[in-house]
Design an enzyme around this catalytic site. Structure first.
Site, PDB file in Angstrom:
ATOM      1  CG  HIS A  39      -1.944   1.020   1.243  1.00  0.00           C
ATOM      2  ND1 HIS A  39      -1.714   2.309   1.657  1.00  0.00           N
ATOM      3  CD2 HIS A  39      -3.234   0.967   0.846  1.00  0.00           C
ATOM      4  CE1 HIS A  39      -2.828   3.001   1.548  1.00  0.00           C
ATOM      5  NE2 HIS A  39      -3.763   2.224   1.051  1.00  0.00           N
ATOM      6  CD  GLU A  56      -2.384   2.669  -3.254  1.00  0.00           C
ATOM      7  OE1 GLU A  56      -1.195   2.302  -3.333  1.00  0.00           O
ATOM      8  OE2 GLU A  56      -2.936   2.995  -2.205  1.00  0.00           O
TER       9      GLU A  56
END
Lengths: 214, 214, 214, 214
Positions: free
Chosen positions: D85, D133
């Site tokens: 992440h 992302e």
């Protein structure tokens, strides 16, 4: 004497270790605690044993993914946290921030260090305690009293010179009751244990023989 | 007063900055030095200015790729090295090992820290100096004397409480001669400069006006 | 066949290794290059040998301290850079940014990887080449052809499946001319050498015997 | 469409978010899951919602302190884990090892990536899915469909070119049902949500309006 059992990510059941510690508690004056993985904190705390985290990240509540938050660890029942363990070293500035986060969440703190100089540095950041982990003893069979007893005394001196309110624990080289005694005689206020208890067939028996001489 | 100009990886010519510092030297009692990138160390040292590295890794000569070795930095002409700069933070144990490597190679050391507590911790590791870099001042226009003068005095106190042989420098918030004076009045033995000199159209003029009040 | 000698931070003189490579060049069709520490880049490039960096950081010119800038490495004379060496692993996003920085500075790139899957991943980031470094061979005496020849072929396949324009080098297990030949037969376009040449009493002789069978 | 709500370390109750997701499930064809902190995994799993970890470390059971073990996360009830992440980036080799650990523990995997090239690289490591992302959208108010729709399509292409069995999710820029629809139209098989649901006064209502258009 504070005796903290770190169950690491051993293939053991941290709750069983916690229950063993709970069973031994009435028979000793030592203060016993267990430090499980974050996923097991709540279940360990439910046994009633004093519960510690193994690490908290230098963060505040908010946008952090994959981190361990001091507040969450405290909510799960932890009374304190290890920091800067030899398996989880931190940057100096982030160690300071993890201590700040711990204080904010009401967690007691033990900072690990592997030399007397690093122990003194850790003490300057204001933790409750410093655990000296001589690299030569980590994961080995040599007891702290035989390997290099000076390192514990030197750590006690280095910490005391910086802040006499900071306790000193012995973080490696402890596998028998004699080692626990030796650590106390060298000036340590406590010990960190790991595989000797966590991976024992009979954790209660192992823990009992460790605290028996105290 | 020690005045160290960190040329970072600015798009400037570190040799030109070194020559500017060399030109200013005769007119000041301040000790001047320049800390360029590793690729420019030898060329900067050839100017005759005191030369510093910006960082050395916690390694010994051997199988390390992409690292900065203390011995190589010394061979290239460096007299000292910054460590743990806010742009190159280190783990506590690795900072200790970088200090060991620096000592082995005969390098003087300045460890950066951004709070008085971290400054005290850095001092416990035995560097020659600690540079306090209050985060609020890093890269900003606020002079150290106006922002929070206590932080420098608190760092001086924290370092002095641990080891009075360790000097304290002011590592941020310095862009005028008055800031240098203010740092000295707050107890600092030196200052770290960066863009104010390194990115100036006239580095010699910029440096001269900074050291002029000393 | 590309033969790159990584002098790491060995206690050797990278300029002597460069001169040895220069002396061997006329007698071989192999393309020879030397990758020294950042402090030695300029001196190695001055010998006339093709010069490579061991690493560049994922940064742009600006406020970075203790970093290795792609532009500075190129200015010092480097034609290319290793990235993600087993002794200098990078985060996936930062490896991508180091490749961007390398491209901006006109540096050729070789990304190291220790499994075929990682080699494929590295190829997807668009380097000029990928060097497969099977962990079992790093720093050992086992030649790549005997240990697990499939790993080189698998890396060639994995890289080819992602981007057939990316070359594959063999990054470990090379210490003899037969190893270089074996690497070529397994599909490698080049090899990374280190101690076998850099730490040899006679680097030119060592290099000559390595490239002789080509 | 897979809809994964990452509750990060928000000052919210992950169990309340899980119960909200549980309440919305019957009214949508979307597959809903919640990814809480490690300390909350067991309690979230007990609600019956599909539970994911936010990260697992590249380790095996054994001597690791302060780490998140794949097996422990699975034992606590997790069906999968996010990896890499933007708030928990990993080294390429360690990301590969975290995927190995996840596979060993039976966890489904989503690897985050912030460019199409990194998405392709992540796909080469063999995860179940990659979440793109775009940095410009992380934590911002710009919806993915307006900011740079190409980035999602490019990620879908980059992943498909490497391994067509790997799904693509959209990991940022999703705050309305229209964004979810737009992500699907750009080729995404799912979305990562965070504050829009986790910090909502009415998480069930927020989640319902997000999945309503599907």
């Amino acid at each position: 004497m504070f005796v903290l059992v770190n169950t690491k990510t051993y293939p053991c059941d941290p709750v069983a270790v916690a229950e063993a510690a709970r069973a031994v508690e009435p028979s000793t004056d030592a203060r016993l605690a267990v430090a499980p993985e974050p996923t097991a904190l709540a279940a360990v705390a439910e046994t009633g044993i004093e519960t510690w985290a193994q690490h908290v990240d230098p963060i505040e509540p908010g946008s952090n993914t994959g981190s361990i938050l001091a507040e969450s660890v405290a909510d799960a029942g932890a009374a304190g946290t290890l920091l800067n363990h030899s398996e989880r070293r931190q940057r100096l500035d982030q160690l300071d921030e993890s201590l700040t986060a711990s204080g904010r969440a009401g967690l007691e703190t033990i900072v690990c260090a592997n030399t007397p100089a690093q122990a003194g540095a850790a003490a300057a950041l204001g933790p409750d305690a410093v655990a000296i982990e001589p690299p030569a003893l980590i994961g080995g069979d040599t007891p702290v009293s035989q390997a290099d007893p000076n390192i514990v005394e030197d750590a006690v001196d280095a910490v005391g010179a910086v802040d006499s309110a900071v306790s000193v624990l012995c973080g490696a080289g402890i596998s028998t009751g004699d080692d626990v005694l030796a650590a106390r005689e060298l000036g340590a206020d406590g010990v960190l244990l790991a595989s000797g208890v966590a991976k024992a067939d009979d954790p209660a028996g192992a823990l009992e023989s460790l605290v028996d001489p105290l």
